[in-house]
Design a protein around this motif. Structure first.
Motif, PDB file in Angstrom:
ATOM      1  N   VAL A  38      52.425  34.764  44.186  1.00 23.70           N
ATOM      2  CA  VAL A  38      52.212  35.214  42.653  1.00 23.70           C
ATOM      3  C   VAL A  38      52.695  34.066  41.996  1.00 23.70           C
ATOM      4  CG1 VAL A  38      54.764  36.124  42.759  1.00 23.70           C
ATOM      5  CG2 VAL A  38      52.997  37.015  41.018  1.00 23.70           C
ATOM      6  N   ASP A  43      41.448  31.981  46.586  1.00 18.68           N
ATOM      7  CA  ASP A  43      41.901  31.987  45.163  1.00 18.68           C
ATOM      8  C   ASP A  43      43.122  30.980  45.546  1.00 18.68           C
ATOM      9  OD1 ASP A  43      42.220  32.432  42.470  1.00 18.68           O
ATOM     10  OD2 ASP A  43      43.540  34.177  42.658  1.00 18.68           O
ATOM     11  N   ARG A  99      43.887  32.417  34.632  1.00 21.60           N
ATOM     12  CA  ARG A  99      44.205  33.757  34.246  1.00 21.60           C
ATOM     13  C   ARG A  99      45.683  34.221  33.751  1.00 21.60           C
ATOM     14  NH1 ARG A  99      42.256  34.104  39.721  1.00 21.60           N
ATOM     15  NH2 ARG A  99      44.293  34.954  40.508  1.00 21.60           N
ATOM     16  N   LEU A 100      46.610  33.217  34.159  1.00 16.75           N
ATOM     17  CA  LEU A 100      47.965  33.521  33.795  1.00 16.75           C
ATOM     18  C   LEU A 100      48.088  33.253  32.516  1.00 16.75           C
ATOM     19  CD1 LEU A 100      51.102  34.219  34.660  1.00 16.75           C
ATOM     20  CD2 LEU A 100      51.146  31.788  34.990  1.00 16.75           C
ATOM     21  N   GLU A 148      50.978  36.628  37.555  1.00 20.13           N
ATOM     22  CA  GLU A 148      49.482  36.844  37.886  1.00 20.13           C
ATOM     23  C   GLU A 148      49.469  36.602  39.621  1.00 20.13           C
ATOM     24  OE1 GLU A 148      46.834  37.291  36.143  1.00 20.13           O
ATOM     25  OE2 GLU A 148      45.605  37.263  37.821  1.00 20.13           O
ATOM     26  N   ALA A 182      54.705  29.137  41.678  1.00 25.68           N
ATOM     27  CA  ALA A 182      54.097  30.067  42.357  1.00 25.68           C
ATOM     28  C   ALA A 182      55.269  30.280  43.733  1.00 25.68           C
ATOM     29  CB  ALA A 182      52.624  29.753  43.099  1.00 25.68           C
ATOM     30  N   LYS A 186      43.688  28.076  40.088  1.00 25.15           N
ATOM     31  CA  LYS A 186      42.596  29.036  39.334  1.00 25.15           C
ATOM     32  C   LYS A 186      43.682  30.232  38.614  1.00 25.15           C
ATOM     33  CE  LYS A 186      39.012  28.753  42.947  1.00 25.15           C
ATOM     34  NZ  LYS A 186      38.375  29.488  44.157  1.00 25.15           N
ATOM     35  N   ALA A 187      44.411  30.769  39.493  1.00 26.04           N
ATOM     36  CA  ALA A 187      45.517  31.784  38.794  1.00 26.04           C
ATOM     37  C   ALA A 187      46.009  31.365  37.512  1.00 26.04           C
ATOM     38  CB  ALA A 187      46.397  32.137  39.860  1.00 26.04           C
ATOM     39  N   GLU A 192      46.552  28.542  43.035  1.00 27.00           N
ATOM     40  CA  GLU A 192      47.419  28.507  42.125  1.00 27.00           C
ATOM     41  C   GLU A 192      46.704  27.815  40.890  1.00 27.00           C
ATOM     42  OE1 GLU A 192      51.151  26.626  43.103  1.00 27.00           O
ATOM     43  OE2 GLU A 192      51.841  26.565  40.967  1.00 27.00           O
ATOM     44  N   ILE A 221      47.929  35.736  43.106  1.00 30.36           N
ATOM     45  CA  ILE A 221      46.877  34.700  43.688  1.00 30.36           C
ATOM     46  C   ILE A 221      46.461  35.809  44.866  1.00 30.36           C
ATOM     47  CG2 ILE A 221      46.562  32.627  44.887  1.00 30.36           C
ATOM     48  CD1 ILE A 221      48.923  31.756  43.384  1.00 30.36           C
ATOM     49  N   GLU A 222      45.045  36.166  44.509  1.00 26.04           N
ATOM     50  CA  GLU A 222      44.389  37.092  45.595  1.00 26.04           C
ATOM     51  C   GLU A 222      43.125  36.956  46.005  1.00 26.04           C
ATOM     52  OE1 GLU A 222      43.207  40.871  43.343  1.00 26.04           O
ATOM     53  OE2 GLU A 222      44.866  40.203  41.815  1.00 26.04           O
ATOM     54  N   GLN A 242      52.074  45.147  43.652  1.00 29.04           N
ATOM     55  CA  GLN A 242      52.142  44.348  42.284  1.00 29.04           C
ATOM     56  C   GLN A 242      53.264  45.232  41.473  1.00 29.04           C
ATOM     57  OE1 GLN A 242      47.955  43.130  40.970  1.00 29.04           O
ATOM     58  NE2 GLN A 242      47.413  44.510  42.891  1.00 29.04           N
TER      59      GLN A 242
END
Ligand SMILES: [Zn+2]
Length: 393
Positions: free
Chosen positions: A124, A156, A164-165, A142, A94, A160-161, A158, A144-145, A332
């Motif tokens: 990100v 949010d 999704r990534l 992805e 990240a 958790k992201a 890293e 991180i938001e 983004q």
């Protein structure tokens, strides 16, 4: 639409510091003509592109990037860099891309200092395909938001992201053999589960505090593990690498391998010695053949930081530059275009033509070549470039 996207993409391909610098060149008739003659598209005004990039769902450029990278992989360009001849090394890391002293958008992450000052920022998480030769190609990104309205106490993060990534990588590259490289944040059951489910290998940094029971078993058995020594020399250093591994170490009902590399670097000039230890957990069973490549691949993770983030921050891509101060969607989209441009430029910079130009004399640099390319586009008068294929539509 292709011209609007290409216009913004080329801002990064040309390594322009800002939209303003780019617009100044675009104002020159010669520049616009040369871009059209050489690359085959009309340069849009960046305000036009910006309006579109504020509306375009970020998934679109994510998918475009995946298609382009999928094409590179399909053409077998990156096959020779596979780990143990089998999987592609994918480093995950990240980075912060923007910081504000005010709430920039609904999705900002926040940090409050001891004195109560709130900073707003965006991070990100990147998955980059890395090679021993220094390529760092973005497979998926992805953000991180924060969700608007959600409790700021539960931001949010890293970890958790990464969930999704990983889903994004699997969606865009369902059959790609992957080996995940991660830092000391990644040895945990969530990551192990995801890798197992996706059929991915992993080589993850093990810090002293990570996975206590695993490390206790390693400590008991370490003395019994076999060692492999490798010597490497450069003009100024003598390097000794001592590799060690253990297989079938239990952690929470699963079995993994433990890999360690102790590196001693002696500087010939000042006789100084630097010792470093690198420890990994991996689901790749080790033997005398695989150990060196496994530990060396684990260390490639820093390439995301060095080749990826640093060059994007410092070598003309202006990763930290706020190309959109107001729109999170645009931010983004610009970020994705930067990733695509960085892929294009890395391949160009390694092409036989550019390598030959760099070898012409020792002072020739990539920065010089890019300046010359921009100067050519600004000032050259080239009539009828007949090697360009005619454009559809
Ligand atoms: Zn924001």
């Amino acid at each position: 639409m292709a011209e609007i996207i290409a216009g913004s993409l080329f801002m990064y391909v040309f390594k322009e510091a800002s939209r303003n610098a780019y617009n100044n060149k675009r104002r020159e008739d010669g520049f616009r003509k040369n871009v059209f003659d050489n690359f085959g598209f009309n340069l849009p005004h960046t305000d036009t592109s910006d309006e579109v990039l504020r509306e375009l769902p970020p998934g679109e450029l994510d998918a475009l990037k995946a298609r382009l990278v999928g094409r590179l992989i399909g053409q077998k360009l990156l096959r020779k860099y596979r780990f143990l001849g089998k999987s592609y090394l994918v480093a995950v890391d990240a980075t912060g891309i923007a910081t504000f002293d005010h709430k920039h958008c609904e999705h900002c992450l926040t940090k409050t200092s001891k004195s109560g000052v709130v900073t707003y920022f965006h991070y990100v998480l990147e998955a980059k395909l890395v090679t021993s030769t220094g390529l760092a190609i973005s497979l998926a990104s992805e953000f991180i938001e924060n969700d608007p309205g959600r409790d700021y106490e539960k931001q949010d993060c890293e970890q958790k992201a990464f969930v999704r990534l990983a889903a994004k990588i699997k969606k865009h590259f369902p059959r790609l053999p992957v080996c995940i490289l991660g830092d000391g944040l990644y040895p945990n059951n969530t990551v192990f589960d995801i890798c197992q489910r996706n059929g991915w290998q992993f080589i993850i940094t093990l810090k002293d505090g990570n996975l206590k029971t695993f490390q206790q078993e390693v400590a008991l058995l370490k003395a019994t593990s076999s060692k492999t020594n490798v010597y490497r020399a450069t003009k100024t250093t003598r390097v000794t690498l001592q590799y060690q591994y253990l297989n079938d170490i239990e952690y929470d009902g699963r079995y993994f391998s433990w890999v360690e590399c102790n590196e001693t670097v002696v500087n010939i000039n000042d006789k100084s010695t630097k010792i470093q230890r690198f420890t990994y957990i991996t689901n790749v069973d080790q033997n005398g053949q695989s150990i060196v490549q496994t530990a060396d691949s684990g260390r490639l993770r820093w390439k995301v930081e060095n080749e990826g983030f640093n060059s994007q921050k410092n070598l003309g891509y202006e990763l930290g530059h706020k190309f959109s101060r107001v729109s999170f969607i645009a931010m983004q989209n610009y970020y994705q275009l930067l990733q695509i441009a960085h892929i294009i430029n890395q391949l160009v910079e390694r092409s036989s033509q550019v390598v030959a130009l760099l070898r012409e004399h020792s002072k020739q640099t990539i920065v010089d070549l890019w300046n010359k390319m921009i100067a050519y586009l600004l000032f050259a008068h080239v009539e009828n470039v007949d090697w360009m294929p005619s454009l559809p539509g």
